[in-house]
Every structure is written in C-alpha cells, then in structure tokens.
Design a protein around this motif. Structure first.
Motif, PDB file in Angstrom:
ATOM      1  N   THR A 135       3.825   8.488  -6.374  1.00  0.00           N
ATOM      2  CA  THR A 135       2.209   8.785  -5.618  1.00  0.00           C
ATOM      3  C   THR A 135       2.125  10.016  -6.163  1.00  0.00           C
ATOM      4  OG1 THR A 135       1.172   8.677  -4.466  1.00  0.00           O
ATOM      5  CG2 THR A 135       3.039   9.072  -4.037  1.00  0.00           C
ATOM      6  N   THR A 136       1.438  10.580  -5.504  1.00  0.00           N
ATOM      7  CA  THR A 136       1.209  12.330  -5.894  1.00  0.00           C
ATOM      8  C   THR A 136       1.255  12.911  -4.795  1.00  0.00           C
ATOM      9  OG1 THR A 136      -0.998  12.231  -4.710  1.00  0.00           O
ATOM     10  CG2 THR A 136      -1.215  11.618  -7.283  1.00  0.00           C
ATOM     11  N   PHE A 192      -4.095   7.425   8.511  1.00  0.00           N
ATOM     12  CA  PHE A 192      -4.503   7.666   7.095  1.00  0.00           C
ATOM     13  C   PHE A 192      -5.914   6.404   6.183  1.00  0.00           C
ATOM     14  CE2 PHE A 192      -2.793   6.304   2.876  1.00  0.00           C
ATOM     15  CZ  PHE A 192      -3.263   7.743   2.457  1.00  0.00           C
ATOM     16  N   SER A 193      -5.584   4.965   7.463  1.00  0.00           N
ATOM     17  CA  SER A 193      -6.447   3.703   7.318  1.00  0.00           C
ATOM     18  C   SER A 193      -7.056   3.178   8.571  1.00  0.00           C
ATOM     19  CB  SER A 193      -6.354   3.460   6.409  1.00  0.00           C
ATOM     20  OG  SER A 193      -4.954   2.433   6.614  1.00  0.00           O
ATOM     21  N   ARG A 209      -1.488  13.979   2.976  1.00  0.00           N
ATOM     22  CA  ARG A 209      -2.474  13.518   3.477  1.00  0.00           C
ATOM     23  C   ARG A 209      -1.612  12.433   4.642  1.00  0.00           C
ATOM     24  NH1 ARG A 209      -5.284  13.090  -0.690  1.00  0.00           N
ATOM     25  NH2 ARG A 209      -4.919  10.675  -1.238  1.00  0.00           N
ATOM     26  N   PHE A 210      -0.934  11.530   4.275  1.00  0.00           N
ATOM     27  CA  PHE A 210      -0.192  10.426   4.429  1.00  0.00           C
ATOM     28  C   PHE A 210      -0.042  11.880   5.897  1.00  0.00           C
ATOM     29  CE2 PHE A 210       3.425   7.606   6.263  1.00  0.00           C
ATOM     30  CZ  PHE A 210       2.755   6.549   6.610  1.00  0.00           C
ATOM     31  N   LYS A 232       0.570  -1.191   0.059  1.00  0.00           N
ATOM     32  CA  LYS A 232      -0.248  -0.063   0.133  1.00  0.00           C
ATOM     33  C   LYS A 232       0.752   1.217  -0.098  1.00  0.00           C
ATOM     34  CE  LYS A 232      -3.958  -2.386   2.426  1.00  0.00           C
ATOM     35  NZ  LYS A 232      -4.531  -2.234   3.782  1.00  0.00           N
ATOM     36  N   VAL A 233       0.471   2.476  -0.119  1.00  0.00           N
ATOM     37  CA  VAL A 233       0.857   3.879  -0.319  1.00  0.00           C
ATOM     38  C   VAL A 233       2.312   4.356   0.673  1.00  0.00           C
ATOM     39  CG1 VAL A 233      -1.290   5.243  -0.987  1.00  0.00           C
ATOM     40  CG2 VAL A 233       0.793   5.471  -2.114  1.00  0.00           C
ATOM     41  N   GLU A 234       0.660   3.541   1.842  1.00  0.00           N
ATOM     42  CA  GLU A 234       1.274   4.673   2.892  1.00  0.00           C
ATOM     43  C   GLU A 234       2.849   3.611   3.438  1.00  0.00           C
ATOM     44  OE1 GLU A 234      -2.545   2.155   4.584  1.00  0.00           O
ATOM     45  OE2 GLU A 234      -1.826   3.253   2.517  1.00  0.00           O
ATOM     46  N   ALA A 249       6.977  12.484  -2.803  1.00  0.00           N
ATOM     47  CA  ALA A 249       6.254  11.695  -3.721  1.00  0.00           C
ATOM     48  C   ALA A 249       7.197  11.503  -5.204  1.00  0.00           C
ATOM     49  CB  ALA A 249       4.809  12.795  -3.718  1.00  0.00           C
ATOM     50  N   GLU A 302      -0.351  15.450  -2.943  1.00  0.00           N
ATOM     51  CA  GLU A 302      -1.094  14.937  -2.147  1.00  0.00           C
ATOM     52  C   GLU A 302      -1.212  13.995  -1.220  1.00  0.00           C
ATOM     53  OE1 GLU A 302      -2.243  17.899  -5.857  1.00  0.00           O
ATOM     54  OE2 GLU A 302      -1.713  15.487  -5.412  1.00  0.00           O
ATOM     55  N   THR A 303      -0.876  12.647  -1.923  1.00  0.00           N
ATOM     56  CA  THR A 303      -1.345  11.565  -0.989  1.00  0.00           C
ATOM     57  C   THR A 303      -0.461  12.150   0.546  1.00  0.00           C
ATOM     58  OG1 THR A 303      -1.837  10.362  -2.615  1.00  0.00           O
ATOM     59  CG2 THR A 303      -0.957   9.678  -1.610  1.00  0.00           C
TER      60      THR A 303
END
Length: 242
Positions: free
Chosen positions: A180-181, A225-226, A187-188, A147-149, A175, A183-184
C-alpha cells in the motif's frame, strides 16, 4: 562470535551432534553489516546460505519502476533462505540490514550434504520452506480479500511477535510489506494511536493494546480509520479473545 552457539540457535542444526556442528563452524564465514547495508542483491551469484546471528534483515524484490516490495523480515536464528538451496545459482531477491547485523555464511553444498546425511536437517528445511510458501499464499489471499487496515494490523502483529513489543521500522517499510502507500500507513497508525492501541515515534512503534489490534486484523473491530463497532459487541469480542 561463538559460531557453534550461533549455529545451535538455528533450528535446522539443533539435531546435529557436537562433532558435526564443529565441522560446520570451522568452515563458516563470519560477516557483519551496519543498518542499511545490502547483504546480497537479487540475481547475484551466490555459493553461500546466510544464517542470521544478530539483528534484523529484510528481503525485497523490486518492480521495473524501482518500487520495493518487502517479502519478509528475518531475525536471529533464521536461515536466508532455505528455498535458495533448491532454486539455482543466484539469489531470488535482495537482502538488506535493518539494524546492526551479523551473519554466518555456510556453503550451499554443505547444506545439501547435511540434508542427504541427516533426515532431521532435511525435515527442518522442508518445514521451513512449507511455512514460507503457506505465508506467501496467505498474503496473496489477504491482498485480494481483506481491507488495507486489516493487512497493516496483521503485519504489525507478525513483526511484534518476531521482534518484541517495540518495533524500529519506518512507515514506508511497513507500506512496502503490505503493498500500500506510505500515506495510508501514516493515516492508519495515527488513527489507532489516538485510540491508544499503539505508541509511535520517529522510526519506532510500540504496541499498547494487542487485543484491539488483533480485532482490527481479524475484521471484528474498525479503527477510527473507518466506522467502529458498538461498545457491547466490542466488549464481547475482547472477552472471547482474553
């Protein structure tokens, strides 16, 4: 700059005697760059191998639409990059200063001669190349399976290990390393800042709780984040990694 001392800081040259180090230092060219300066560009013809003696350098490749992908970060003592010795006359990527940077330039032919004359130098270069190939393979595997995180957390841990507990790098550069972006990443990092895992500021990230960040990187713990793990399992994992 004490060129001989700087060469000694490079793992590749540590097995050489003072006479050989003196010969290399007499031929080596010193150069300095300020933050943001391009050191060399992908496709540029080059006769030199660069040794970082101060600061941080990023290597990048760009897509057809101009998007940057950061390949690696180099620090004092690193060689930019041993694979270039074996793969033609042009640089396979671009290199840019992330801070004030100083480098020593050694002719590629000199490196090849040293490898032929000193097995220890050849072994160091082959080990360096092998590590970077393995790292590239692992990054590709992680991109396809994690996963990206997790990928962001792993990149942060790698950078902290190289640079120290406080990191001066933009979210956009992170990023571009992860794939990834922007923005991601925002947020993380914001989510784990709330959990007091990191402190963040303008172009600055500081690790507060390495254990929790490592758990996220390994997929054992979820940030806000999740969904998170329950407290009892988290405490058990932290105890195992203490």
């Amino acid at each position: 700059m004490d060129k001989q001392k700087s060469l000694r800081a490079c793992e590749m040259f540590r097995t050489l005697d003072n006479f050989e180090i003196g010969k290399i230092s007499s031929e080596a060219v010193e150069r300095g760059f300020v933050k943001g300066n391009v050191i060399f560009t992908e496709g540029e013809k080059g006769d030199y191998v660069y040794i970082v003696t101060e600061g941080l350098v990023k290597t990048s490749k760009y897509s057809l639409n101009g998007k940057e992908g950061i390949l690696d970060i180099f620090i004092k003592g690193d060689l930019l990059e041993p694979t270039y010795v074996f793969c033609g006359d042009s640089y396979p990527y671009s290199a840019t200063a992330l801070s004030k940077v100083k480098v020593l330039l050694v002719r590629k032919e000199k490196i090849v001669t040293l490898m032929e004359k000193y097995p220890g130098v050849a072994l160091q270069i082959m080990q360096n190349v092998s590590k970077r190939l393995l790292s590239a393979y692992c990054k590709l595997q992680e991109k396809n399976t994690e996963k990206v995180e997790q990928r962001i957390a792993k990149i942060l841990l790698v950078l902290f290990k190289k640079v120290g507990n406080e990191l001066s790098i933009t979210r956009e550069e992170i990023a571009n390393m992860v794939g990834t972006t922007f923005e991601t990443v925002i947020r993380f990092t914001s989510s784990i800042k709330k959990e007091k895992i990191l402190e963040t500021g303008k172009r600055k990230i500081k690790i507060i709780n390495e254990q929790k960040l490592r758990l996220i990187a390994e997929g054992f713990r979820k940030s806000s984040f999740s969904p998170q793990l329950n407290d009892s399992r988290e405490k058990k994992l932290l105890a195992c990694n203490a």
